[in-house]
Design a protein around this motif. Structure first.
Motif, mmCIF file in Angstrom:
data_model
loop_
_atom_site.group_PDB
_atom_site.id
_atom_site.type_symbol
_atom_site.label_atom_id
_atom_site.label_comp_id
_atom_site.label_asym_id
_atom_site.label_seq_id
_atom_site.Cartn_x
_atom_site.Cartn_y
_atom_site.Cartn_z
ATOM 1 N N VAL A 148 -5.202 1.042 1.522
ATOM 2 C CA VAL A 148 -5.416 0.940 0.077
ATOM 3 C C VAL A 148 -5.789 2.306 -0.500
ATOM 4 N N ILE B 116 -8.442 -6.288 3.456
ATOM 5 C CA ILE B 116 -7.797 -5.221 2.690
ATOM 6 C C ILE B 116 -7.611 -4.070 3.665
ATOM 7 N N TYR C 98 0.818 -1.212 0.000
ATOM 8 C CA TYR C 98 0.000 0.000 0.000
ATOM 9 C C TYR C 98 0.860 1.274 0.000
#
Length: 144
Positions: free
Chosen positions: A53, A49, A30
């Motif tokens: 992100v 996630i 990221y």
């Protein structure tokens, strides 16, 4: 296991499609500000996630489908306003696709795919997905 040690921040494409990687998505991924394409499709990745992100502001292609990822699709994906293609299907995500992605569907986000079938009890609620998939059958149907 997907291990990443990044010394290069100018990486534009990260594609580990169908490699049977396991483990979680490394946080270092990221931290690639130039990343345009992020594909981890068809592996055995677990975990979530990260909200980080949202830092991938140049991303136009995000494919995390066909993994054992869990949790919700983070609201920070709404920061990816350059995105044209996003696949979240065949995972274990729950919850609702962030509303901010629906706004981008009006502009440049042409494919947004999630596990939003069966409609009577979808694992992921999505009011603007271009395709809704059934994670049990693997069938994806266009919605618009």
């Amino acid at each position: 296991m997907l291990c990443v040690s990044l010394r290069f921040t100018s990486i534009e494409w990260f594609d580990v499609y169908e490699n049977q990687f396991s483990g979680t998505i490394p946080e270092d991924l990221y931290n690639l500000p130039q990343l345009l394409s992020f594909s981890i499709d068809k592996n055995r990745l677990t975990g979530t996630i990260s909200p980080s992100v949202g830092k991938l502001s140049n991303l136009w292609y995000l494919q995390v489908s066909t993994n054992d990822l869990t949790g919700t699709i983070p609201s920070e994906v709404g920061n990816l306003n350059q995105a044209e293609l996003m696949w979240f299907h065949k995972t274990r995500f729950t919850g609702t696709v962030p509303e901010s992605l629906c706004e981008y569907r009006q502009d440049n986000l042409t494919i947004l795919q999630a596990d939003c079938n069966p409609p009577e009890n979808p694992p992921v609620k999505c009011l603007c997905c271009s395709h809704c998939c059934n994670r049990d059958t693997g069938v994806c149907l266009a919605t618009m």
